[in-house]
Design a protein around this motif. Structure first.
Motif, PDB file in Angstrom:
ATOM      1  N   VAL A 102      89.860  74.799  42.764  1.00  0.00           N
ATOM      2  CA  VAL A 102      88.861  73.970  42.087  1.00  0.00           C
ATOM      3  C   VAL A 102      88.617  72.700  42.894  1.00  0.00           C
ATOM      4  CG1 VAL A 102      88.406  72.578  40.024  1.00  0.00           C
ATOM      5  CG2 VAL A 102      89.283  74.901  39.798  1.00  0.00           C
ATOM      6  N   SER A 103      89.672  72.058  43.359  1.00  0.00           N
ATOM      7  CA  SER A 103      89.540  70.829  44.139  1.00  0.00           C
ATOM      8  C   SER A 103      88.779  71.064  45.434  1.00  0.00           C
ATOM      9  CB  SER A 103      90.921  70.255  44.474  1.00  0.00           C
ATOM     10  OG  SER A 103      91.575  69.866  43.305  1.00  0.00           O
ATOM     11  N   SER A 104      89.075  72.150  46.117  1.00  0.00           N
ATOM     12  CA  SER A 104      88.390  72.410  47.382  1.00  0.00           C
ATOM     13  C   SER A 104      86.923  72.730  47.169  1.00  0.00           C
ATOM     14  CB  SER A 104      89.081  73.533  48.158  1.00  0.00           C
ATOM     15  OG  SER A 104      88.943  74.754  47.503  1.00  0.00           O
ATOM     16  N   THR A 105      86.586  73.384  46.066  1.00  0.00           N
ATOM     17  CA  THR A 105      85.191  73.672  45.758  1.00  0.00           C
ATOM     18  C   THR A 105      84.425  72.385  45.504  1.00  0.00           C
ATOM     19  OG1 THR A 105      85.778  75.802  44.822  1.00  0.00           O
ATOM     20  CG2 THR A 105      83.642  74.897  44.186  1.00  0.00           C
ATOM     21  N   ILE A 106      85.003  71.482  44.729  1.00  0.00           N
ATOM     22  CA  ILE A 106      84.350  70.200  44.429  1.00  0.00           C
ATOM     23  C   ILE A 106      84.233  69.377  45.700  1.00  0.00           C
ATOM     24  CG2 ILE A 106      84.626  68.016  43.193  1.00  0.00           C
ATOM     25  CD1 ILE A 106      85.903  69.696  40.915  1.00  0.00           C
ATOM     26  N   SER A 107      85.302  69.296  46.483  1.00  0.00           N
ATOM     27  CA  SER A 107      85.278  68.517  47.716  1.00  0.00           C
ATOM     28  C   SER A 107      84.271  69.091  48.710  1.00  0.00           C
ATOM     29  CB  SER A 107      86.658  68.500  48.365  1.00  0.00           C
ATOM     30  OG  SER A 107      87.566  67.843  47.535  1.00  0.00           O
ATOM     31  N   GLY A 108      84.201  70.406  48.805  1.00  0.00           N
ATOM     32  CA  GLY A 108      83.262  71.040  49.709  1.00  0.00           C
ATOM     33  C   GLY A 108      81.832  70.704  49.356  1.00  0.00           C
ATOM     34  N   ARG A 109      81.546  70.657  48.080  1.00  0.00           N
ATOM     35  CA  ARG A 109      80.194  70.338  47.637  1.00  0.00           C
ATOM     36  C   ARG A 109      79.838  68.910  48.006  1.00  0.00           C
ATOM     37  NH1 ARG A 109      78.351  68.661  42.261  1.00  0.00           N
ATOM     38  NH2 ARG A 109      76.114  68.702  42.375  1.00  0.00           N
ATOM     39  N   ALA A 110      80.742  67.979  47.721  1.00  0.00           N
ATOM     40  CA  ALA A 110      80.474  66.581  48.027  1.00  0.00           C
ATOM     41  C   ALA A 110      80.450  66.338  49.526  1.00  0.00           C
ATOM     42  CB  ALA A 110      81.520  65.690  47.365  1.00  0.00           C
TER      43      ALA A 110
ATOM     44  N   ASP B 200      79.280  68.180  51.848  1.00  0.00           N
ATOM     45  CA  ASP B 200      78.088  68.675  52.527  1.00  0.00           C
ATOM     46  C   ASP B 200      76.939  67.680  52.343  1.00  0.00           C
ATOM     47  OD1 ASP B 200      76.317  70.180  53.923  1.00  0.00           O
ATOM     48  OD2 ASP B 200      76.342  71.888  52.560  1.00  0.00           O
ATOM     49  N   ALA B 201      77.134  66.510  52.901  1.00  0.00           N
ATOM     50  CA  ALA B 201      76.186  65.420  52.715  1.00  0.00           C
ATOM     51  C   ALA B 201      74.820  65.717  53.313  1.00  0.00           C
ATOM     52  CB  ALA B 201      76.753  64.135  53.299  1.00  0.00           C
TER      53      ALA B 201
ATOM     54  N   GLY C 174      72.142  60.775  37.404  1.00  0.00           N
ATOM     55  CA  GLY C 174      72.203  61.865  36.438  1.00  0.00           C
ATOM     56  C   GLY C 174      72.229  63.234  37.090  1.00  0.00           C
ATOM     57  N   LYS C 175      71.941  63.276  38.377  1.00  0.00           N
ATOM     58  CA  LYS C 175      71.861  64.540  39.106  1.00  0.00           C
ATOM     59  C   LYS C 175      73.040  64.763  40.043  1.00  0.00           C
ATOM     60  CE  LYS C 175      68.751  67.074  42.182  1.00  0.00           C
ATOM     61  NZ  LYS C 175      67.499  67.040  42.915  1.00  0.00           N
ATOM     62  N   LEU C 176      73.519  63.676  40.646  1.00  0.00           N
ATOM     63  CA  LEU C 176      74.583  63.765  41.646  1.00  0.00           C
ATOM     64  C   LEU C 176      75.881  63.174  41.117  1.00  0.00           C
ATOM     65  CD1 LEU C 176      72.537  62.561  44.753  1.00  0.00           C
ATOM     66  CD2 LEU C 176      73.023  64.921  44.077  1.00  0.00           C
ATOM     67  N   SER C 177      76.992  63.761  41.532  1.00  0.00           N
ATOM     68  CA  SER C 177      78.305  63.234  41.145  1.00  0.00           C
ATOM     69  C   SER C 177      78.613  61.986  41.968  1.00  0.00           C
ATOM     70  CB  SER C 177      79.388  64.290  41.382  1.00  0.00           C
ATOM     71  OG  SER C 177      79.596  64.459  42.782  1.00  0.00           O
ATOM     72  N   ASP C 178      79.623  61.248  41.550  1.00  0.00           N
ATOM     73  CA  ASP C 178      80.057  60.079  42.312  1.00  0.00           C
ATOM     74  C   ASP C 178      80.494  60.484  43.721  1.00  0.00           C
ATOM     75  OD1 ASP C 178      79.500  58.403  40.177  1.00  0.00           O
ATOM     76  OD2 ASP C 178      81.584  58.230  39.530  1.00  0.00           O
ATOM     77  N   ASP C 179      81.148  61.629  43.843  1.00  0.00           N
ATOM     78  CA  ASP C 179      81.563  62.118  45.159  1.00  0.00           C
ATOM     79  C   ASP C 179      80.353  62.468  46.024  1.00  0.00           C
ATOM     80  OD1 ASP C 179      84.268  61.787  44.701  1.00  0.00           O
ATOM     81  OD2 ASP C 179      84.593  63.872  44.108  1.00  0.00           O
ATOM     82  N   ASP C 180      79.326  63.049  45.416  1.00  0.00           N
ATOM     83  CA  ASP C 180      78.097  63.359  46.152  1.00  0.00           C
ATOM     84  C   ASP C 180      77.449  62.075  46.669  1.00  0.00           C
ATOM     85  OD1 ASP C 180      78.329  66.091  45.635  1.00  0.00           O
ATOM     86  OD2 ASP C 180      76.924  66.049  43.944  1.00  0.00           O
ATOM     87  N   ILE C 181      77.397  61.073  45.820  1.00  0.00           N
ATOM     88  CA  ILE C 181      76.781  59.795  46.196  1.00  0.00           C
ATOM     89  C   ILE C 181      77.580  59.126  47.307  1.00  0.00           C
ATOM     90  CG2 ILE C 181      76.202  57.471  45.378  1.00  0.00           C
ATOM     91  CD1 ILE C 181      75.477  58.847  42.656  1.00  0.00           C
ATOM     92  N   LYS C 182      78.888  59.163  47.194  1.00  0.00           N
ATOM     93  CA  LYS C 182      79.743  58.600  48.242  1.00  0.00           C
ATOM     94  C   LYS C 182      79.503  59.311  49.572  1.00  0.00           C
ATOM     95  CE  LYS C 182      84.596  57.602  49.228  1.00  0.00           C
ATOM     96  NZ  LYS C 182      85.961  57.686  48.728  1.00  0.00           N
ATOM     97  N   ALA C 183      79.367  60.625  49.526  1.00  0.00           N
ATOM     98  CA  ALA C 183      79.095  61.405  50.734  1.00  0.00           C
ATOM     99  C   ALA C 183      77.732  61.043  51.312  1.00  0.00           C
ATOM    100  CB  ALA C 183      79.179  62.893  50.438  1.00  0.00           C
ATOM    101  N   LEU C 184      76.748  60.826  50.460  1.00  0.00           N
ATOM    102  CA  LEU C 184      75.419  60.444  50.936  1.00  0.00           C
ATOM    103  C   LEU C 184      75.436  59.080  51.609  1.00  0.00           C
ATOM    104  CD1 LEU C 184      72.881  61.637  48.224  1.00  0.00           C
ATOM    105  CD2 LEU C 184      72.889  62.211  50.647  1.00  0.00           C
ATOM    106  N   VAL C 185      76.154  58.131  51.030  1.00  0.00           N
ATOM    107  CA  VAL C 185      76.247  56.803  51.635  1.00  0.00           C
ATOM    108  C   VAL C 185      76.859  56.915  53.028  1.00  0.00           C
ATOM    109  CG1 VAL C 185      77.326  54.522  51.474  1.00  0.00           C
ATOM    110  CG2 VAL C 185      76.298  55.566  49.441  1.00  0.00           C
ATOM    111  N   ALA C 186      77.914  57.703  53.150  1.00  0.00           N
ATOM    112  CA  ALA C 186      78.539  57.903  54.465  1.00  0.00           C
ATOM    113  C   ALA C 186      77.550  58.558  55.426  1.00  0.00           C
ATOM    114  CB  ALA C 186      79.802  58.747  54.316  1.00  0.00           C
TER     115      ALA C 186
END
Length: 109
Positions: free
Chosen positions: A13-21, A23-24, A90-102
């Protein structure tokens, strides 16, 4: 045995979530390119209409912190009372947003 199974499930589960975030670039392509363009220079029709920031410009990038970029992506941006960038919180997770900033930080020249 239950502990091992629980650990394996948690890791999957962790690797799936991390993989998604992580892929910035895919997140960028899906959410940001309509305005900021593939390279981040904001030269799309919509980007020009909205005055999208040229994220390839090192001086522009120096004008905001990662925390400010996070807030802008999460909550959107208004300029002079008008919507300049829609909110993605409302669309992206905090991890997704962090990945986008990077990812945005990799766009400066």
């Amino acid at each position: 045995m239950k502990t091992i199974i629980s650990l394996v499930v948690t890791l999957l589960v962790s690797s799936t979530i991390s993989g998604r975030a992580a892929d910035a670039k895919a997140l960028w392509t899906a959410n940001c390119t309509p305005c900021h363009g593939a390279t981040g220079n904001g030269d799309t029709k919509m980007g020009k209409t909205l005055g999208a920031m040229d994220l390839t410009d090192a001086k522009k990038q120096a004008s905001f912190t990662d925390a400010q970029a996070t807030t802008a992506i999460k909550d959107g941006v208004k300029q002079n009372g008008k919507l300049a960038m829609k909110a993605f919180g409302g669309k992206l997770s905090d991890d997704d947003i962090k990945a986008l900033v990077a990812y945005v930080r990799t766009l400066k020249k």
